[in-house]
Design a protein around this motif. Structure first.
Motif, PDB file in Angstrom:
ATOM      1  N   GLU A   1      -7.292  -6.882 106.785  1.00  0.00           N
ATOM      2  CA  GLU A   1      -8.266  -7.268 105.832  1.00  0.00           C
ATOM      3  C   GLU A   1      -9.730  -7.231 106.575  1.00  0.00           C
TER       4      GLU A   1
ATOM      5  N   TRP B   1      -4.485 -10.451 108.692  1.00  0.00           N
ATOM      6  CA  TRP B   1      -6.032 -10.675 108.833  1.00  0.00           C
ATOM      7  C   TRP B   1      -6.798  -9.652 109.473  1.00  0.00           C
TER       8      TRP B   1
ATOM      9  N   HIS C   1     -14.280 -15.845 108.011  1.00  0.00           N
ATOM     10  CA  HIS C   1     -12.709 -15.648 107.745  1.00  0.00           C
ATOM     11  C   HIS C   1     -12.035 -15.778 108.968  1.00  0.00           C
TER      12      HIS C   1
ATOM     13  N   MET D   1     -10.280  -8.201  97.302  1.00  0.00           N
ATOM     14  CA  MET D   1      -9.681  -8.763  98.522  1.00  0.00           C
ATOM     15  C   MET D   1      -9.909 -10.242  98.523  1.00  0.00           C
ATOM     16  N   THR D   2      -8.931 -11.067  98.824  1.00  0.00           N
ATOM     17  CA  THR D   2      -8.990 -12.461  98.761  1.00  0.00           C
ATOM     18  C   THR D   2      -9.190 -13.070 100.299  1.00  0.00           C
ATOM     19  N   ASP D   3     -10.071 -13.946 100.649  1.00  0.00           N
ATOM     20  CA  ASP D   3     -10.050 -14.231 102.166  1.00  0.00           C
ATOM     21  C   ASP D   3      -8.993 -14.805 102.660  1.00  0.00           C
ATOM     22  N   MET D   4      -8.733 -14.698 103.822  1.00  0.00           N
ATOM     23  CA  MET D   4      -7.586 -15.279 104.616  1.00  0.00           C
ATOM     24  C   MET D   4      -7.878 -16.776 104.674  1.00  0.00           C
TER      25      MET D   4
END
Length: 410
Positions: A276, A273, A305, A1-4
């Motif tokens: 996540e 966000w 994040h 999972m990529t950071d926002m």
């Protein structure tokens, strides 16, 4: 999972002076009635309801709500949420709810020159005529009644004028928007709760509930419903928001959707966000629907994040979507101040309502439409619910039904 991606700090342009002046004039003539504010829980957490230590007659740096900022915001009526987390169940939930009710009554008594208890639409009008802010009570979650219609009735006696059927967790008789469905909307006892609320004159609040529960409640009720703090699903895809078919049913029911300012329910980026954050929390054993534990988790997680900002323009879009689908008679405002950590830029606390109204006036909302949004629709729903109750009380006795009797389990 990529950071926002981190959101750049933004400062919205101030409405032009004439718009803000006109907004304040509209609110002076039609003081806003807001559907949901969690100051009572903040008072419980911060000072144990000690209003000497948490003196809301002055500006309070640890809350989003106090009397000076309510006055600046043009607020004339506030539904104070007597919320307790749905992690509390049974007698513990009922006791904590009663403590919240007591806390609101003591707050009103402490500031009797500025606040007045209101149980009816007429009492809201009388409070404002006397120069005081009308203080109403709403219970956030069916766990607060402990599967007891007697408890429901006693909350009404104490001044509670709406019950949100669930919070983040299911009740044994109603499905929540943020839990795994169990009863398919409302059980037989859940329908009895709605029916008894109609008889009492307590508004059925469908914020937090599953869409199936919304539809079941609309099939069951003979009085208008409310959404005390929800926005439009079509604009922000989160289960806490209201689907268009439900919004489209409000004219026939007479109810009102009170659009909330919670960024996760307003901004698609902020909703993403939150998803996540929920996944990251689950990896360490924290459930997103555990309001307190998830709040503690995100307080640390968002350091690396950052939460994207929501905007006034996005709130306006939700208001206009509800107006388009349900009609101008069926839209209101439920800010949810002190119920979450951040708010749209420009709406950071209860003093911000004039900025929102100014934005609407700049988009050619008429004064009459703004008056309905900020006050008229909510008071009309209250009066309609009161009228239904007067009629039902001539033909229907208090229900003696029990959860075990209707749903077959103890």
């Amino acid at each position: 999972m990529t950071d926002m991606p981190a959101s750049a700090p933004t400062t919205p342009p101030e409405p032009d002076g004439s718009s803000l002046e006109r907004a304040r004039a509209v609110l002076a003539e039609h003081p806003l009635v807001d559907g949901h504010n969690d100051l009572p829980w903040a008072a419980r957490e911060q000072t144990g309801y000690d209003f000497d230590a948490l003196d809301i007659a002055a500006r309070v740096p640890t809350t989003q709500t106090d009397l000076p900022r309510l006055a600046e915001g043009g607020v004339g009526g506030q539904f104070w949420s007597v919320f307790v987390p749905s992690t509390l169940q049974g007698d513990a939930a009922v006791a904590a709810t009663l403590e919240q009710v007591d806390g609101v009554h003591r707050m009103i008594a402490t500031y009797a020159g500025r606040l007045a208890l209101a149980r009816t639409a007429d009492e809201v009008e009388r409070a404002n005529a006397s120069g005081r802010l009308a203080s109403l009570l709403g219970a956030e979650g069916g766990h607060s009644i402990g599967c007891s219609l007697g408890t429901l009735r006693m909350l009404h006696v104490l001044g509670v004028r709406y019950l949100t059927l669930t919070h983040n967790d299911n009740t044994p008789w109603a499905d929540s928007a943020t839990d795994v469905p169990v009863v398919g909307g409302l059980s037989a006892f859940g329908r009895e709760v709605v029916t008894e609320m109609n008889r009492l004159g307590m508004m059925v609040d469908l914020s937090h509930v599953a869409a199936t529960t919304m539809r079941a409640a609309l099939e069951t009720t003979v009085a208008p419903v409310i959404f005390s703090h929800s926005s439009a699903l079509a604009l922000c895809d989160t289960p806490r928001n209201v689907p268009d078919d439900v919004l489209a049913a409000l004219p026939a029911n007479g109810g009102v959707c009170m659009v909330t300012f919670v960024p996760e329910f307003v901004s698609p980026a902020t909703a993403a966000w939150r998803l996540e954050a929920a996944a990251a929390a689950a990896e360490v054993g924290v459930e997103a629907r555990d309001w307190e534990a998830f709040g503690r988790f995100t307080a640390g997680w968002q350091v690396e994040h950052p939460k994207p900002d929501a905007t006034i323009e996005q709130v306006v879009a939700h208001l206009e979507h509800v107006r388009e689908v349900a009609g101008i008679d069926h839209v209101g405002i439920g800010g949810d101040y002190d119920g979450t950590d951040t708010f749209p830029v420009g709406l950071e606390d209860v003093s911000g309502y004039p900025r929102l109204v100014a934005a609407l006036l700049e988009r050619s909302w008429s004064r009459a439409d703004v008056a309905q949004l900020v006050r008229g629709n909510t008071l009309r729903v209250m009066r309609d619910v009161e009228a239904v109750a007067r009629d039902l009380q001539t033909t229907r006795a208090p229900s003696l039904a029990t959860f075990a009797e209707l749903d077959g389990t103890a």
